[in-house]
Structures are given as structure tokens and as C-alpha cells.
Design an enzyme around this catalytic site. Structure first.
Site, PDB file in Angstrom:
ATOM      1  N   ASP A 105      68.807  34.614  71.609  1.00 49.69           N
ATOM      2  CA  ASP A 105      68.051  35.860  71.779  1.00 49.69           C
ATOM      3  C   ASP A 105      69.025  36.943  72.204  1.00 49.69           C
ATOM      4  O   ASP A 105      69.983  36.661  72.936  1.00 49.69           O
ATOM      5  CB  ASP A 105      66.949  35.675  72.838  1.00 49.69           C
ATOM      6  CG  ASP A 105      65.799  36.651  72.663  1.00 49.69           C
ATOM      7  OD1 ASP A 105      66.056  37.874  72.713  1.00 49.69           O
ATOM      8  OD2 ASP A 105      64.657  36.202  72.463  1.00 49.69           O
ATOM      9  N   LYS A 146      58.592  43.832  65.862  1.00 47.36           N
ATOM     10  CA  LYS A 146      57.191  43.566  65.516  1.00 47.36           C
ATOM     11  C   LYS A 146      56.209  44.717  65.700  1.00 47.36           C
ATOM     12  O   LYS A 146      54.999  44.509  65.585  1.00 47.36           O
ATOM     13  CB  LYS A 146      56.697  42.377  66.340  1.00 47.36           C
ATOM     14  CG  LYS A 146      56.684  42.645  67.839  1.00 47.36           C
ATOM     15  CD  LYS A 146      55.848  41.640  68.605  1.00 47.36           C
ATOM     16  CE  LYS A 146      55.801  41.992  70.075  1.00 47.36           C
ATOM     17  NZ  LYS A 146      54.942  41.142  70.870  1.00 47.36           N
ATOM     18  N   SER A 194      52.576  36.436  59.723  1.00 42.98           N
ATOM     19  CA  SER A 194      51.492  37.153  60.396  1.00 42.98           C
ATOM     20  C   SER A 194      50.303  37.301  59.465  1.00 42.98           C
ATOM     21  O   SER A 194      50.464  37.390  58.240  1.00 42.98           O
ATOM     22  CB  SER A 194      52.008  38.546  60.773  1.00 42.98           C
ATOM     23  OG  SER A 194      50.939  39.388  61.117  1.00 42.98           O
ATOM     24  N   ALA A 195      49.114  37.389  60.049  1.00 46.67           N
ATOM     25  CA  ALA A 195      47.907  37.652  59.256  1.00 46.67           C
ATOM     26  C   ALA A 195      47.980  39.019  58.595  1.00 46.67           C
ATOM     27  O   ALA A 195      47.180  39.317  57.702  1.00 46.67           O
ATOM     28  CB  ALA A 195      46.678  37.575  60.151  1.00 46.67           C
ATOM     29  N   TYR A 244      56.700  46.732  58.663  1.00 46.56           N
ATOM     30  CA  TYR A 244      56.709  45.472  59.414  1.00 46.56           C
ATOM     31  C   TYR A 244      56.075  44.357  58.587  1.00 46.56           C
ATOM     32  O   TYR A 244      56.660  43.280  58.396  1.00 46.56           O
ATOM     33  CB  TYR A 244      55.965  45.631  60.757  1.00 46.56           C
ATOM     34  CG  TYR A 244      55.604  44.303  61.383  1.00 46.56           C
ATOM     35  CD1 TYR A 244      56.595  43.484  61.934  1.00 46.56           C
ATOM     36  CD2 TYR A 244      54.288  43.829  61.396  1.00 46.56           C
ATOM     37  CE1 TYR A 244      56.274  42.243  62.481  1.00 46.56           C
ATOM     38  CE2 TYR A 244      53.957  42.602  61.938  1.00 46.56           C
ATOM     39  CZ  TYR A 244      54.955  41.817  62.481  1.00 46.56           C
ATOM     40  OH  TYR A 244      54.641  40.589  63.009  1.00 46.56           O
ATOM     41  N   LYS A 276      57.531  40.652  56.656  1.00 45.42           N
ATOM     42  CA  LYS A 276      56.971  39.292  56.742  1.00 45.42           C
ATOM     43  C   LYS A 276      56.696  38.733  55.342  1.00 45.42           C
ATOM     44  O   LYS A 276      57.022  37.582  55.039  1.00 45.42           O
ATOM     45  CB  LYS A 276      55.677  39.305  57.566  1.00 45.42           C
ATOM     46  CG  LYS A 276      55.877  39.631  59.031  1.00 45.42           C
ATOM     47  CD  LYS A 276      56.698  38.567  59.736  1.00 45.42           C
ATOM     48  CE  LYS A 276      57.038  38.918  61.152  1.00 45.42           C
ATOM     49  NZ  LYS A 276      58.044  38.047  61.762  1.00 45.42           N
ATOM     50  N   ARG A 303      38.618  40.810  65.590  1.00 49.45           N
ATOM     51  CA  ARG A 303      39.869  40.077  65.379  1.00 49.45           C
ATOM     52  C   ARG A 303      39.719  38.630  65.844  1.00 49.45           C
ATOM     53  O   ARG A 303      38.865  38.308  66.656  1.00 49.45           O
ATOM     54  CB  ARG A 303      41.018  40.712  66.183  1.00 49.45           C
ATOM     55  CG  ARG A 303      41.380  42.131  65.772  1.00 49.45           C
ATOM     56  CD  ARG A 303      42.049  42.177  64.391  1.00 49.45           C
ATOM     57  NE  ARG A 303      42.447  43.525  64.028  1.00 49.45           N
ATOM     58  CZ  ARG A 303      41.632  44.418  63.446  1.00 49.45           C
ATOM     59  NH1 ARG A 303      40.368  44.101  63.162  1.00 49.45           N
ATOM     60  NH2 ARG A 303      42.084  45.630  63.141  1.00 49.45           N
TER      61      ARG A 303
END
Ligand code: NAD
Ligand code: UFG
Length: 331
Positions: free
Chosen positions: A30, A83, A123-124, A147, A151, A229
Site C-alpha cells: 500500500d 475510487k 463494482s456494481a 472510475y 473497473k 441500494r
């Protein structure tokens, strides 16, 4: 040993705890661009175990190679990435470079060292505005911001990688809305500045740091007019990664899995649940819709249940309770 990129971040830190609990040895890389070094000691405290840590940017190829040189890496969980949807519209090149180039460097290095098992944080958001809910993995894919495009592009790159070499085994995990915190209150989500996401914002209103939540739109076609959500406890989500590691270790292919609960809650449902968890009133006002938001987004989690042997266990009360516990311990 499992290499965890972005392991000091929100989801990464919780996943490291679950991996250590499951008996895995881990190494973390990281660069702390969106996290803090203190998290590492907290992972050690919760798990009672130690691990290797490399402070480096995934864009630094020689540093990434050094990790593979020094350790026998069996599989990689790749969380590292930028993100923030809004920021990605402002600085798209940084998003494409950080998220995509780092994934290319990672995969090239993995191939060089013969490590071909990868779990990727998708990601969804790759479903765009879905034609219907619940959302299945075979729904059409479409994105509306840089973003999300990173993905979707990375998913495509990883599928192509598998086609080129069938020894690869790749899980594309599509997260819905992770919230909550470890129940110790030691690790959780601590965004810099004013939070963009609903639950971190609600938490700061509850603790008195922010005055009032703006509810973005109350005229959606949902049970109370506010956005719906699929909120999922970060610990449940993290356990999904342990299952995904087991899956990629035992098979090959490139497969997408939804990590969600299958239940949708509205913005006002969350406000009510959070008020119950913290015993305080959450001030809110109705504001205009936020550009780019969709009315409803929740998962069909059946494929993950069947193929990964995973399903979410924690309910919305537990998610709000653990978020509140983390918030009061860290403000
Ligand atoms: P996070 O920002 O808390 O964690 C990401 C970590 O990666 C941070 O610790 C950051 O310092 C590190 N990082 C970023 N770029 C790096 C680089 N080039 N080199 C080394 N380290 C780097 O985010 P999170 O919420 O834990 O999300 C993890 C992953 O899951 C991300 O890829 C994110 O896009 C994805 N995701 C998150 C959500 C969500 O709502 N949190 C939803 C869907 C997908
Ligand atoms: N909301 C408010 N007020 C706020 C913040 C959010 O009313 O201050 C509402 C939004 O309009 C939406 C819901 O709360 O209806 C959830 O919003 P979040 O920002 O918490 O989450 P999103 O579903 O918009 O986005 C999240 C991640 C993205 C990811 C997406 C799909 O932040 O990175 O889920 O996985 F792309």
C-alpha cells in the site's frame, strides 16, 4: 502466501483480518494514498498475527517484483485503486493511470513469477443503470464515469488474459455498497474531508461533525421515493474474499460474482436504522437528485452462494451498530 494490494484501505484491512483468521500468511502492499499506517497495527491487534508489509506504489514495477522475489505468492487480492466517482470525472487520467496501469504491472509481474490466481475488486457500478433489479452477473455492462470505466476495462483485460492463457484463475468481485466496520471498532471507513457516501455522511451527522444530511431526491420510483441500494457489512464482504481465494486456488477461468445481500434499503430506511443504532436524531433535508445516481441497485447473490459457498449474514441493524461504534471510538 497471499499478496493483498491496498490492504491498508477500508475493505482491504477487514479482508486481511479474515485471511489471517483463516490461517493464511499475507503480505500487504500500500502507498497510503487513501489510508494510514496505524491501520497495520490494528490489523495485528485484532488478529493477534503478524504479516509482511511493503510501503510502495503498484506503479513501481521494481518494488512489485521485489515482493514476488522475496515471497512465494500463491494468489493476489487486488484492492488498490482510486475510487471516488466525482473525482474521477475531474482527474480522469490519474484514475486511468493509477487503476489500469497498476493492474497491468501487477499481472505482468504475476505472470513472470508464475502466480496466476487473482481476486479483483470490481463494482456494481459496471451495471450502469440496470433495466431491472435484482441484478444478475449476466446483465449488460455499461459505465457512466471514468472510475466505473476503469473497473469495466480491467474486467475486460482480465477476461482477455484468461483467454490467452487458461492457467489463469480470476474472480471479478462486484461489490454493492459496503458499510459498517469491524465490531472491535478498531478499523472502519474514515474518509478524508466531507464524505461522498451515505453512511459515512450519516455517521458524521450523528456524531455532530456535520449538521444535516442532504437526501438526494425523494421522487424516485421506490417505496419511499429515495434511492435504494444493497448495503452490505464490510466483514461479510471480506469473508467473500476468503471464499473467492479458495475458489481461484481450485479452478481456472475468469468469473464475475456479485457480493451483495440481495436486499435493498432506501436512504430514509438507513436514516431510521442509524437513528436506532445511535439513539440520536439524524437531521436531514430533501435536496435535488445527485447527477448520475440511479433509483435502485441491488444484487441477485445466488451465483456467489452456489459457486463460492458464500452469503451475507449481517443485517442492517448490525451494519449501523458497528458503523456507530467505530465512529464514536474514532472521533
Ligand atoms: P480504500 O481507498 O479505502 O482502499 C484502497 C487502498 O489502496 C488504499 O489503502 C490506498 O492507499 C491504496 N492504493 C491506491 N492506489 C495505490 C497504488 N497505486 N499503489 C499502492 N496502493 C494504492 O478503498 P476501499 O473502499 O477499501 O476499496 C477497495 C477496492 O474496492 C477499490 O478498488 C475500490 O474501487 C473497490 N470498490 C469499493 C467500493 C466501496 O464502496 N468502498 C465499492 C465497489 C468497489
Ligand atoms: N445519498 C444521499 N445523500 C448523501 C450521500 C448519498 O442521499 O449525502 C444517497 C445517494 O443519492 C444514493 C444512496 O444515498 O441514493 C447511496 O449513495 P452512496 O454515495 O453511498 O453510494 P452509491 O450507490 O452512489 O455508490 C457506491 C460507491 C461507488 C460504486 C457504487 C456502485 O460509492 O463507488 O456504489 O457499486 F460505484
Amino acid at each position: 502466501m497471499i499478496l493483498v494490494t491496498g490492504g491498508a484501505g477500508f475493505i482491504g484491512s477487514h479482508t486481511c483480518v479474515e485471511l489471517l483468521d483463516a490461517g493464511y500468511e499475507i503480505a500487504i502492499i500500500d502507498n497510503f494514498c487513501n489510508s494510514r499506517p496505524e491501520v497495520l497495527d490494528k490489523i495485528r491487534t485484532i488478529s493477534g498475527k503478524d504479516f509482511k508489509f511493503y510501503e510502495a506504489d503498484l506503479l513501481e514495477r521494481d518494488k512489485v517484483e521485489q515482493i514476488f522475489e522475496e515471497n512465494e505468492i500463491e494468489a493476489v487480492i487486488h484492492f488498490a485503486g482510486l475510487k471516488a466517482v466525482g473525482e474521477s470525472v475531474q482527474i480522469p487520467l490519474q484514475y486511468y493511470h493509477n487503476n489500469i496501469t497498476s493492474t497491468l504491472i501487477l499481472c505482468e509481474t504475476m505472470a513472470k513469477y508464475g502466480c496466476k490466481k487473482l481476486v479483483f475488486s470490481s463494482s456494481a457500478t459496471v451495471y450502469g443503470d440496470p433495466a431491472s433489479v435484482p441484478i444478475r452477473e449476466d446483465f449488460p455492462l455499461h459505465t457512466t464515469n471514468p472510475y466505473g470505466s476503469t473497473k469495466l476495462m480491467i474486467e475486460q483485460i482480465l477476461r482477455d488474459l484468461y483467454v490467452s492463457d487458461n492457467e489463469w484463475s480470476i474472480a471479478l468481485l462486484r461489490y454493492f455498497n459496503p458499510i459498517g466496520a469491524h465490531e472491535s471498532g478498531l478499523i472502519g471507513e474514515n474518509p478524508n474531508g466531507i464524505p461522498n457516501n451515505l453512511v459515512p455522511y450519516v455517521a458524521q451527522v450523528a456524531v455532530g461533525k456535520l449538521e444535516c444530511l442532504s437526501v438526494f431526491g425523494d421522487d424516485y420510483n421506490t417505496h419511499d421515493g429515495t434511492g435504494v441500494r444493497d448495503f452490505i457489512h464490510v466483514v461479510d464482504l471480506s469473508r467473500g474474499h476468503v471464499k473467492a481465494v479458495e475458489k481461484v486456488k481450485s479452478t481456472s477461468g475468469a468469473h464475475a460474482y456479485n457480493l451483495g445481500t440481495g436486499t435493498g434499503y432506501s436512504v430514509l430506511d438507513i436514516v431510521k436504522a442509524y437513528e436506532k443504532a445511535c439513539g440520536r436524531k439524524i437531521n436531514y433535508k430533501i435536496a435535488p437528485r445527485r447527477p448520475g445516481d440511479i433509483a435502485m441497485c441491488y444484487a441477485d447473490p445466488e451465483k456467489s452462494k452456489k459457486e463460492l459457498g458464500w452469503q451475507a449474514e449481517y443485517d442492517i441493524e448490525k451494519m449501523c451498530k458497528d458503523s456507530w461504534n467505530f465512529t464514536i471510538k474514532n472521533s
